[in-house]
Design an enzyme around this catalytic site. Sequence first.
Site, PDB file in Angstrom:
ATOM      1  N   LYS A 114       0.824  -1.215   0.000  1.00  0.00           N
ATOM      2  CA  LYS A 114       0.000   0.000   0.000  1.00  0.00           C
ATOM      3  C   LYS A 114       0.846   1.247   0.000  1.00  0.00           C
ATOM      4  CE  LYS A 114      -4.302  -1.726   1.200  1.00  0.00           C
ATOM      5  NZ  LYS A 114      -5.591  -1.767   1.691  1.00  0.00           N
ATOM      6  N   LYS A 196      -4.535  -9.845  -6.484  1.00  0.00           N
ATOM      7  CA  LYS A 196      -5.743 -10.060  -5.674  1.00  0.00           C
ATOM      8  C   LYS A 196      -6.899  -9.176  -6.162  1.00  0.00           C
ATOM      9  CE  LYS A 196      -6.658  -7.980  -1.701  1.00  0.00           C
ATOM     10  NZ  LYS A 196      -6.954  -7.530  -0.337  1.00  0.00           N
ATOM     11  N   LYS A 199     -11.006  -4.078  -3.805  1.00  0.00           N
ATOM     12  CA  LYS A 199     -11.991  -3.023  -3.920  1.00  0.00           C
ATOM     13  C   LYS A 199     -11.349  -1.655  -4.057  1.00  0.00           C
ATOM     14  CE  LYS A 199     -13.260  -3.712   0.874  1.00  0.00           C
ATOM     15  NZ  LYS A 199     -12.507  -3.037   1.912  1.00  0.00           N
TER      16      LYS A 199
HETATM   17  P1  ATP Z   1      -8.189  -3.684  -0.089  1.00  0.00           P
HETATM   18  O1  ATP Z   1      -8.558  -4.495  -1.272  1.00  0.00           O
HETATM   19  O2  ATP Z   1      -8.534  -2.255  -0.196  1.00  0.00           O
HETATM   20  O3  ATP Z   1      -6.826  -3.946   0.430  1.00  0.00           O
HETATM   21  P2  ATP Z   1      -9.557  -5.564   1.469  1.00  0.00           P
HETATM   22  O4  ATP Z   1     -10.776  -5.929   0.705  1.00  0.00           O
HETATM   23  O5  ATP Z   1      -8.420  -6.509   1.467  1.00  0.00           O
HETATM   24  O6  ATP Z   1      -9.133  -4.115   1.050  1.00  0.00           O
HETATM   25  P3  ATP Z   1     -11.105  -5.622   3.867  1.00  0.00           P
HETATM   26  O7  ATP Z   1     -12.302  -5.054   3.272  1.00  0.00           O
HETATM   27  O8  ATP Z   1     -10.908  -5.186   5.242  1.00  0.00           O
HETATM   28  O9  ATP Z   1      -9.855  -5.257   2.992  1.00  0.00           O
HETATM   29  O10 ATP Z   1     -11.143  -7.176   3.782  1.00  0.00           O
HETATM   30  C1  ATP Z   1     -12.168  -7.849   4.413  1.00  0.00           C
HETATM   31  C2  ATP Z   1     -11.973  -9.330   4.325  1.00  0.00           C
HETATM   32  O11 ATP Z   1     -12.051  -9.767   2.956  1.00  0.00           O
HETATM   33  C3  ATP Z   1     -10.613  -9.802   4.841  1.00  0.00           C
HETATM   34  O12 ATP Z   1     -10.813 -10.969   5.607  1.00  0.00           O
HETATM   35  C4  ATP Z   1      -9.841 -10.122   3.593  1.00  0.00           C
HETATM   36  O13 ATP Z   1      -8.877 -11.119   3.815  1.00  0.00           O
HETATM   37  C5  ATP Z   1     -10.934 -10.613   2.664  1.00  0.00           C
HETATM   38  N1  ATP Z   1     -10.566 -10.408   1.270  1.00  0.00           N
HETATM   39  C6  ATP Z   1     -10.271  -9.243   0.658  1.00  0.00           C
HETATM   40  N2  ATP Z   1      -9.997  -9.432  -0.647  1.00  0.00           N
HETATM   41  C7  ATP Z   1     -10.105 -10.766  -0.882  1.00  0.00           C
HETATM   42  C8  ATP Z   1      -9.930 -11.593  -2.050  1.00  0.00           C
HETATM   43  N3  ATP Z   1      -9.586 -11.077  -3.205  1.00  0.00           N
HETATM   44  N4  ATP Z   1     -10.145 -12.924  -1.917  1.00  0.00           N
HETATM   45  C9  ATP Z   1     -10.515 -13.453  -0.727  1.00  0.00           C
HETATM   46  N5  ATP Z   1     -10.674 -12.729   0.407  1.00  0.00           N
HETATM   47  C10 ATP Z   1     -10.483 -11.404   0.342  1.00  0.00           C
END
Ligand code: ATP
Length: 331
Positions: A114, A196, A199
């Site tokens: 990040k 990955k 969002k």
């Molecule tokens: P960013 O993508 O902005 O880094 P994030 O989606 O990883 O944000 P959170 O919204 O806090 O951050 O994630 C919430 C949950 O979703 C966490 O448990 C994270 O591990 C899971 N998660 C996020 N992206 C994925 C993905 N691509 N596949 C599976 N699990 C995910």
Amino acid sequence: MKRIVSGIKPTGTLTLGNYLGAIKQFVKLQQKRIDDEFFLFVADMHAITTRQVPSELRKRTLDIAAMYLACGLDKERTVLFIQSEIKEHVELGYILQSNTYMGELERMTQFKDKSQRQETSITSSLFTYPALMAADILLYDADFVPVGDDQKQHLELTRDIANRFNNYYGDFFVVPEPLIPEVGSRIMDLQEPNKKMSKSDEMDKGYISMFDDEASIKRKIRSAVTDSYAKINYDPENQPGLANLLTIYASIADRSIQDIVNEYKDSSYKDFKEDLAQVVVDCLIPIQEKYNELIKSQELQDLLDRGRDIASDFAFKKMRKCKKKIGLGRK
Ligand code: ATP
Ligand code: LTN
């Protein structure tokens, strides 16, 4: 009785990755573990580690709370709350920062990624974020924390911090276990399947939002990157795009990847994608309908009030004991 705790930060839109990696797992656990307690929160304090527009942050915070419920959480059995409404998270976060080393935080891959991507200045809270996340978990004596694969390192650090604290001050924190799903813990970007699904991505073709309509879902799946082998096969190394689509299918349908491969082994990518798109639509549209009912309801507000009261009571007692243990304050 065990306690299960998890959170999602309200940055960007919720994606299918969040649903399959974290929310769906949480719902399944709740159905399986009927004697356990479930604490689930919207991690809005974590969102402000990067710049947010206040009105959007507030809207997304409520959106996530409603989405959690729309995805099938049991309202009666979930303590649903908003992190910033419980001030003890920050209080414990600071105490845990004082038990976390710079070197540990410097090794966190999420921080490295990040901070590299960030065009503006990097805040100090983005750096200390894992200590606040540890507080979110340790404050509630969590036994299990269901998360996606990208949070594994933060969970390991949480365990190290808990053990360090316990060794110095005497047993106090429960050392939590991560729960990472076998299938769906790392949903990849539809356009760049080595990345990955995120969002925070600017390119909306790469992710499926939990709020996408039927036409967008179908369009995004149709245009998902595959390969030129023209053979349905699970090979993440050589066919990462297809492997990701198979994973999404298996994870939504609660079937094994092998099972899906067997069913589609003689199909074209086009036919497989059409079926997958329908599976995703059939999963998301009913969730969106429930979300629409909940988002403006008094019920959501009432549940968040109840969640805040239960969590706050728990957190207050834990912090009183914690400060006593450390020697803070007069008694
Ligand atoms: P960013 O993508 O902005 O880094 P994030 O989606 O990883 O944000 P959170 O919204 O806090 O951050 O994630 C919430 C949950 O979703 C966490 O448990 C994270 O591990 C899971 N998660 C996020 N992206 C994925 C993905 N691509 N596949 C599976 N699990 C995910
Ligand atoms: N750091 C997580 C979100 C998060 C979380 C938590 C997850 C904040 N606090 C406590 C589980 C438990 C993320 O960035 N995905």
